[in-house]
Design an enzyme around this catalytic site. Sequence first.
Site, PDB file in Angstrom:
ATOM      1  N   HIS A 116       4.499   5.366  11.779  1.00  0.00           N
ATOM      2  CA  HIS A 116       4.070   5.340  10.378  1.00  0.00           C
ATOM      3  C   HIS A 116       3.162   6.561  10.199  1.00  0.00           C
ATOM      4  O   HIS A 116       1.936   6.438  10.091  1.00  0.00           O
ATOM      5  CB  HIS A 116       3.324   4.034  10.114  1.00  0.00           C
ATOM      6  CG  HIS A 116       3.151   3.681   8.663  1.00  0.00           C
ATOM      7  ND1 HIS A 116       3.383   4.575   7.635  1.00  0.00           N
ATOM      8  CD2 HIS A 116       2.753   2.520   8.083  1.00  0.00           C
ATOM      9  CE1 HIS A 116       3.132   3.972   6.480  1.00  0.00           C
ATOM     10  NE2 HIS A 116       2.752   2.727   6.724  1.00  0.00           N
ATOM     11  N   LYS A 147      26.081  -4.732   0.677  1.00  0.00           N
ATOM     12  CA  LYS A 147      27.563  -4.668   0.715  1.00  0.00           C
ATOM     13  C   LYS A 147      28.041  -3.886   1.932  1.00  0.00           C
ATOM     14  O   LYS A 147      29.214  -3.541   2.023  1.00  0.00           O
ATOM     15  CB  LYS A 147      28.081  -3.999  -0.566  1.00  0.00           C
ATOM     16  CG  LYS A 147      27.728  -4.734  -1.841  1.00  0.00           C
ATOM     17  CD  LYS A 147      28.232  -3.969  -3.063  1.00  0.00           C
ATOM     18  CE  LYS A 147      27.121  -3.748  -4.058  1.00  0.00           C
ATOM     19  NZ  LYS A 147      27.485  -2.806  -5.105  1.00  0.00           N
ATOM     20  N   ARG A 168      11.213   3.751   3.942  1.00  0.00           N
ATOM     21  CA  ARG A 168      10.777   2.769   4.952  1.00  0.00           C
ATOM     22  C   ARG A 168      12.020   2.043   5.446  1.00  0.00           C
ATOM     23  O   ARG A 168      12.789   1.501   4.654  1.00  0.00           O
ATOM     24  CB  ARG A 168       9.765   1.768   4.381  1.00  0.00           C
ATOM     25  CG  ARG A 168       9.450   0.649   5.374  1.00  0.00           C
ATOM     26  CD  ARG A 168       8.248  -0.174   4.967  1.00  0.00           C
ATOM     27  NE  ARG A 168       7.001   0.563   5.148  1.00  0.00           N
ATOM     28  CZ  ARG A 168       5.798   0.028   4.998  1.00  0.00           C
ATOM     29  NH1 ARG A 168       5.673  -1.244   4.661  1.00  0.00           N
ATOM     30  NH2 ARG A 168       4.709   0.748   5.177  1.00  0.00           N
ATOM     31  N   ARG A 186       0.803  -1.224   0.000  1.00  0.00           N
ATOM     32  CA  ARG A 186       0.000   0.000   0.000  1.00  0.00           C
ATOM     33  C   ARG A 186       0.837   1.276   0.000  1.00  0.00           C
ATOM     34  O   ARG A 186       0.598   2.180  -0.813  1.00  0.00           O
ATOM     35  CB  ARG A 186      -0.904   0.041   1.254  1.00  0.00           C
ATOM     36  CG  ARG A 186      -2.197  -0.695   1.125  1.00  0.00           C
ATOM     37  CD  ARG A 186      -2.558  -1.313   2.460  1.00  0.00           C
ATOM     38  NE  ARG A 186      -1.604  -2.362   2.741  1.00  0.00           N
ATOM     39  CZ  ARG A 186      -1.740  -3.619   2.288  1.00  0.00           C
ATOM     40  NH1 ARG A 186      -2.797  -3.944   1.617  1.00  0.00           N
ATOM     41  NH2 ARG A 186      -0.827  -4.534   2.531  1.00  0.00           N
ATOM     42  N   THR A 187       1.773   1.364   0.928  1.00  0.00           N
ATOM     43  CA  THR A 187       2.473   2.644   1.102  1.00  0.00           C
ATOM     44  C   THR A 187       3.269   2.991  -0.147  1.00  0.00           C
ATOM     45  O   THR A 187       3.212   4.111  -0.659  1.00  0.00           O
ATOM     46  CB  THR A 187       3.393   2.567   2.335  1.00  0.00           C
ATOM     47  OG1 THR A 187       2.642   2.067   3.433  1.00  0.00           O
ATOM     48  CG2 THR A 187       3.960   3.931   2.680  1.00  0.00           C
TER      49      THR A 187
HETATM   50  N1   CP Z   1      -0.503  -0.211   5.820  1.00  0.00           N
HETATM   51  C1   CP Z   1       0.733  -0.397   5.273  1.00  0.00           C
HETATM   52  O1   CP Z   1       1.729   0.261   5.651  1.00  0.00           O
HETATM   53  O2   CP Z   1       0.771  -1.342   4.303  1.00  0.00           O
HETATM   54  P1   CP Z   1       2.058  -1.770   3.480  1.00  0.00           P
HETATM   55  O3   CP Z   1       3.017  -2.419   4.459  1.00  0.00           O
HETATM   56  O4   CP Z   1       1.574  -2.714   2.431  1.00  0.00           O
HETATM   57  O5   CP Z   1       2.692  -0.531   2.909  1.00  0.00           O
END
Ligand code: CP
Length: 307
Positions: free
Chosen positions: A136, A86, A108, A55-56
């Site tokens: 998040h 590496k 991320r 999603r993100t």
């Molecule tokens: N909700 C969410 O962060 O989903 P993903 O891990 O698929 O990005």
Amino acid sequence: MGDFTHVLEAQQFPREWLEGFFPLVRSMKADVRCGGHTDLAGKRMMTVFYEPSTRTRASFESAMWLSGGIVSFATENAREFSSAVKGETLEDTIRILNGYHPHVIVLRYHEEGGAQRAAQISRVPIVNAGDGTGQHPTQALLDIFTIQEELGGIDGISIALVGDLNRGRTVRSLAYLLGKFEGIHIHLVSPPSLKIRQDMKDYLDRHHVPYEEHTDLREVADKVDVVYQTRTQWERGPQERDETSSFCRVNQEVLELMRPRAIIMHPLPRNEEIDPCIDSDPRAAYFRQAENGLYVRMALLKRILTG
Ligand code: CP
């Protein structure tokens, strides 16, 4: 974008900023229905993901395309498919990517604090797309927008945060945002081994947000406007086998207890904690919530890149 450049934690968004942001998100939704816009023409985004995502990452990249910008570099599974394998540090990677002139980097990372570390190095905005068990914040933005749209307001709501409250970063970020609204009541529902951490309780105390802890969702299902379900973060280590002393699933039994206008949310992906048989119930808001992620990230990129 106000008095901040990077997007690192949910606490950084004042209530007034959120209230100005919601109309912009709605305008993005209207724009997408007409094929998008070109407000970010000439802007370049990089996505660097050290942990898996559907999603993100997809919504950030789609947001950029639908706004006329480009994704100039996209790394999935950076721990395996970047020079991290590496031994390159996050700091060196961010320094190098800055040299290729992106306008924003969406990151991320698998450890808490990764986005803060990147922001200390980066000349361009860093957006925290999840940092280990930390936060998040863009998920929290889409969650709070979803509550606003589904319920018509946020003040005065009662919400159950359910599941792995110890390691789940989405509940942490959402709880930080809820603390900015009035009259919120939080029910924390988790197995005993997955209770929310003390720092979150201290934050809720400081912001005068009443909360209660439970181990059985059925005790509170009829008392809340939102059931915010989360999955067990099994990839972050084993869980003690105490599920037998708890009930943290949404199934037909829970649905029947819930109020007629209450909603069920989940950041997704789900495992067994939401029975797919309830997907067709109008109170199941989690797929609408995920779609809102696109509009929220379009609006956020616009705020970051055009002020
Ligand atoms: N909700 C969410 O962060 O989903 P993903 O891990 O698929 O990005």
